[in-house]
Enzyme design. Structure first.
Site, PDB file in Angstrom:
ATOM      1  N   HIS A   1     -45.918 -27.268  -3.470  1.00 21.78           N
ATOM      2  CA  HIS A   1     -46.065 -26.799  -2.306  1.00 21.78           C
ATOM      3  C   HIS A   1     -47.567 -26.551  -1.796  1.00 21.78           C
ATOM      4  O   HIS A   1     -48.350 -26.741  -2.598  1.00 21.78           O
ATOM      5  CB  HIS A   1     -44.925 -25.677  -2.185  1.00 21.78           C
ATOM      6  CG  HIS A   1     -45.484 -24.344  -2.979  1.00 21.78           C
ATOM      7  ND1 HIS A   1     -46.085 -23.568  -2.801  1.00 21.78           N
ATOM      8  CD2 HIS A   1     -44.540 -24.284  -4.322  1.00 21.78           C
ATOM      9  CE1 HIS A   1     -46.026 -22.725  -4.036  1.00 21.78           C
ATOM     10  NE2 HIS A   1     -45.346 -22.950  -4.606  1.00 21.78           N
TER      11      HIS A   1
ATOM     12  N   HIS B   1     -50.141 -19.747   3.943  1.00 25.24           N
ATOM     13  CA  HIS B   1     -49.834 -20.078   5.365  1.00 25.24           C
ATOM     14  C   HIS B   1     -50.362 -18.814   6.240  1.00 25.24           C
ATOM     15  O   HIS B   1     -50.554 -17.673   5.720  1.00 25.24           O
ATOM     16  CB  HIS B   1     -48.577 -20.542   5.699  1.00 25.24           C
ATOM     17  CG  HIS B   1     -47.447 -19.435   5.134  1.00 25.24           C
ATOM     18  ND1 HIS B   1     -47.258 -18.047   5.722  1.00 25.24           N
ATOM     19  CD2 HIS B   1     -46.913 -19.281   4.020  1.00 25.24           C
ATOM     20  CE1 HIS B   1     -46.463 -17.622   5.202  1.00 25.24           C
ATOM     21  NE2 HIS B   1     -46.183 -18.242   3.980  1.00 25.24           N
TER      22      HIS B   1
ATOM     23  N   ASP C   1     -44.450 -10.820   3.593  1.00 30.44           N
ATOM     24  CA  ASP C   1     -44.110 -12.005   2.762  1.00 30.44           C
ATOM     25  C   ASP C   1     -44.582 -11.827   1.507  1.00 30.44           C
ATOM     26  O   ASP C   1     -45.992 -12.014   1.380  1.00 30.44           O
ATOM     27  CB  ASP C   1     -44.473 -13.198   3.666  1.00 30.44           C
ATOM     28  CG  ASP C   1     -44.161 -14.505   2.786  1.00 30.44           C
ATOM     29  OD1 ASP C   1     -43.373 -14.437   1.845  1.00 30.44           O
ATOM     30  OD2 ASP C   1     -44.547 -15.509   3.274  1.00 30.44           O
TER      31      ASP C   1
ATOM     32  N   ASP D   1     -16.623 -16.166  20.324  1.00 29.07           N
ATOM     33  CA  ASP D   1     -17.586 -14.785  21.146  1.00 29.07           C
ATOM     34  C   ASP D   1     -18.669 -14.399  20.446  1.00 29.07           C
ATOM     35  O   ASP D   1     -19.299 -13.443  20.913  1.00 29.07           O
ATOM     36  CB  ASP D   1     -16.551 -13.906  21.895  1.00 29.07           C
ATOM     37  CG  ASP D   1     -16.034 -13.115  20.816  1.00 29.07           C
ATOM     38  OD1 ASP D   1     -16.157 -13.548  19.408  1.00 29.07           O
ATOM     39  OD2 ASP D   1     -15.413 -12.129  21.067  1.00 29.07           O
TER      40      ASP D   1
ATOM     41  N   HIS E   1     -36.452 -23.435  -2.006  1.00 30.98           N
ATOM     42  CA  HIS E   1     -35.781 -22.661  -0.955  1.00 30.98           C
ATOM     43  C   HIS E   1     -34.503 -22.331  -1.564  1.00 30.98           C
ATOM     44  O   HIS E   1     -33.701 -22.250  -0.378  1.00 30.98           O
ATOM     45  CB  HIS E   1     -36.023 -23.540   0.336  1.00 30.98           C
ATOM     46  CG  HIS E   1     -37.340 -23.255   0.970  1.00 30.98           C
ATOM     47  ND1 HIS E   1     -37.458 -24.256   1.858  1.00 30.98           N
ATOM     48  CD2 HIS E   1     -38.461 -22.763   0.719  1.00 30.98           C
ATOM     49  CE1 HIS E   1     -38.969 -24.061   2.031  1.00 30.98           C
ATOM     50  NE2 HIS E   1     -39.403 -23.034   1.406  1.00 30.98           N
TER      51      HIS E   1
END
Ligand code: GLY
Ligand code: MN
Ligand code: MN
Length: 420
Positions: A339, A343, A267, A36, A239
């Site tokens: 990377h 962004h 961030d 639930d 990550h």
């Protein structure tokens, strides 16, 4: 956020719509988890951007016919029994106050409203938020609605609002910038609390708890993304978010974390030595990353092609890593920096927009996050700020943290009792 903001966003959208059109957006529902339990509910961001409503299930419809726009919000019928279990749902007056939409109806009437419109008048266009990342992407209510409408009314032209609203959202209004600034400031305060309490031998989750304490005590209920709290080698895993390792004496701690404030995200990435002192090698690599971060900040101005930020980062690191002998060939730079450097930031942490193809414009908020990762030395360093592109340059929204190695060491000496 004031309802004027959402009203303005809708007006702007209406200007783009064809006549004889119906527009529909859904708040969405929490996904089922197990038994639930459901996953936490996050209002669909484009729905929020147009309505200011943060409750599940609600549906927004706007018709444009004969040049007239008619907007309706469909809310849940009040259920006294469910209210005892989960609390009251939004009332018509509250929905008007939050959104600026005058016409509020119950969701029970949505189906007959839609059929009545399509059967009673000649509609030619349907607009829906049809976000789709891949063939496997789970179908959202908007996608299901559009597919069904195409079966019943195959003459409709279906338009995707996702890229349209994404383009709107790239440029932030002053009130949006204030939310992001606040999210960044709370995030920075959380980092200071970690710096003031760190001690060699702590588990990563203990360090994380000092960050979480500040967020929760400031009324922040959601994180921008799963916190990365990585020490030593773990900091070289981009990550990593298990946060179960031990920050041993002499190791660096890499944090990448963010508070969410009124649905807007902060961030920040931050790197510090758990014992309060950088080794000469850690300092050497840290200084390269910090100089890169600062050079990127200075490049931010209207008209700069977004992709130039990452191209610069690769050139910068290539030169620096060749100089210190970490790499012998330029192409090896991608072993240690792999990377992207930036962004867009906003209602989503990796915010929407085709900004990769475009030039920066005033009102854009982007991150600046160069990093170097040397697994064989257990050194992972990333330094991330949130930057606003202004009319004539930039403003660092996350300004004020100790950032040079000297500033970090001094801050820890002065504020951390474990360093005495
Ligand atoms: N942790 C998300 C990012 O920095 O992009
Ligand atoms: Mn980050
Ligand atoms: Mn980021």
């Amino acid at each position: 956020m004031d309802k004027q903001f959402f009203t303005r966003n809708r007006k702007k959208l209406y200007e783009t719509l064809e006549d004889q059109s119906l527009t529909i957006l859904f708040a969405g529902e929490a996904a089922h988890q197990s038994a639930d339990e459901s996953y936490p509910f996050y209002p669909n961001r484009n729905f929020y951007y147009l309505t200011g409503i943060t409750e599940p299930k609600i549906v927004f419809v706007a018709t444009k016919y004969g040049g007239q726009v008619h907007e309706t919000l469909f809310i849940q019928r009040a259920d006294p029994w469910m209210a005892r279990w989960y609390g009251e749902t939004i009332t018509a007056d509250e929905a008007r106050e939050a959104s600026g939409i005058e016409n509020i109806e119950l969701l029970d009437k949505l189906d007959s409203f839609i059929r009545g419109e399509f059967d009673g008048r000649v509609y030619r266009h349907l607009y829906a938020d049809l976000e789709a990342k891949s063939w496997e992407f789970p179908s959202k209510p908007s996608n299901k609605f559009a597919a069904e409408a195409a079966v019943h009314y195959p003459y409709l032209t279906i338009h995707n609002l996702y890229p349209v609203l994404s383009n709107f959202r790239v440029i932030k209004s002053p009130e949006e910038i204030e939310q992001i600034r606040k999210a960044g400031q709370i995030t920075a305060d959380g980092i200071r609390h970690v710096l003031a309490n760190a001690r060699p031998g702590m588990r990563e989750y203990e360090l994380e708890a000092y960050f979480n304490f500040i967020l929760k005590s400031r009324g922040v209920t959601e994180f921008a993304f799963p916190t990365i709290l990585a020490s030593g080698y773990n900091g070289t895993i981009l990550h990593y978010s298990a946060n179960t390792g031990t920050a041993t004496d002499g190791s660096l701690v890499l944090l990448d974390l963010g508070a969410q404030y009124n649905y807007y995200n902060g961030d920040i990435s931050y790197t510090f030595p758990v014992n309060g002192r950088f080794t000469p090698r850690q300092k050497q690599i840290y200084d390269i990353v910090l100089r890169c971060n600062r050079a990127i900040t200075k490049k931010v101005r209207p008209g700069l092609p977004f992709k130039e930020l990452n191209q610069f980062t690769i050139r910068f690191f290539t030169e620096e890593l060749l100089k210190i002998g970490l790499i012998k060939k330029p192409e090896d730079v991608r072993k240690y920096y792999f990377h992207g450097v930036s962004h867009s930031l906003g209602l989503d942490t990796h915010d929407v927009g085709n900004y990769r193809e475009t030039k920066l414009a005033p009102g854009e908020v982007i991150t600046n996050e160069p990093g170097l990762y040397i697994p064989e030395e257990s050194i992972g360093i990333r330094i991330e700020d949130d930057i606003l592109c202004t009319e004539d340059g930039y403003e660092v929204l996350t300004e004020g943290l100790p950032r040079t190695t000297d500033e970090i060491e001094t801050y820890m000496t002065e504020h951390n009792a474990n360093m005495k």
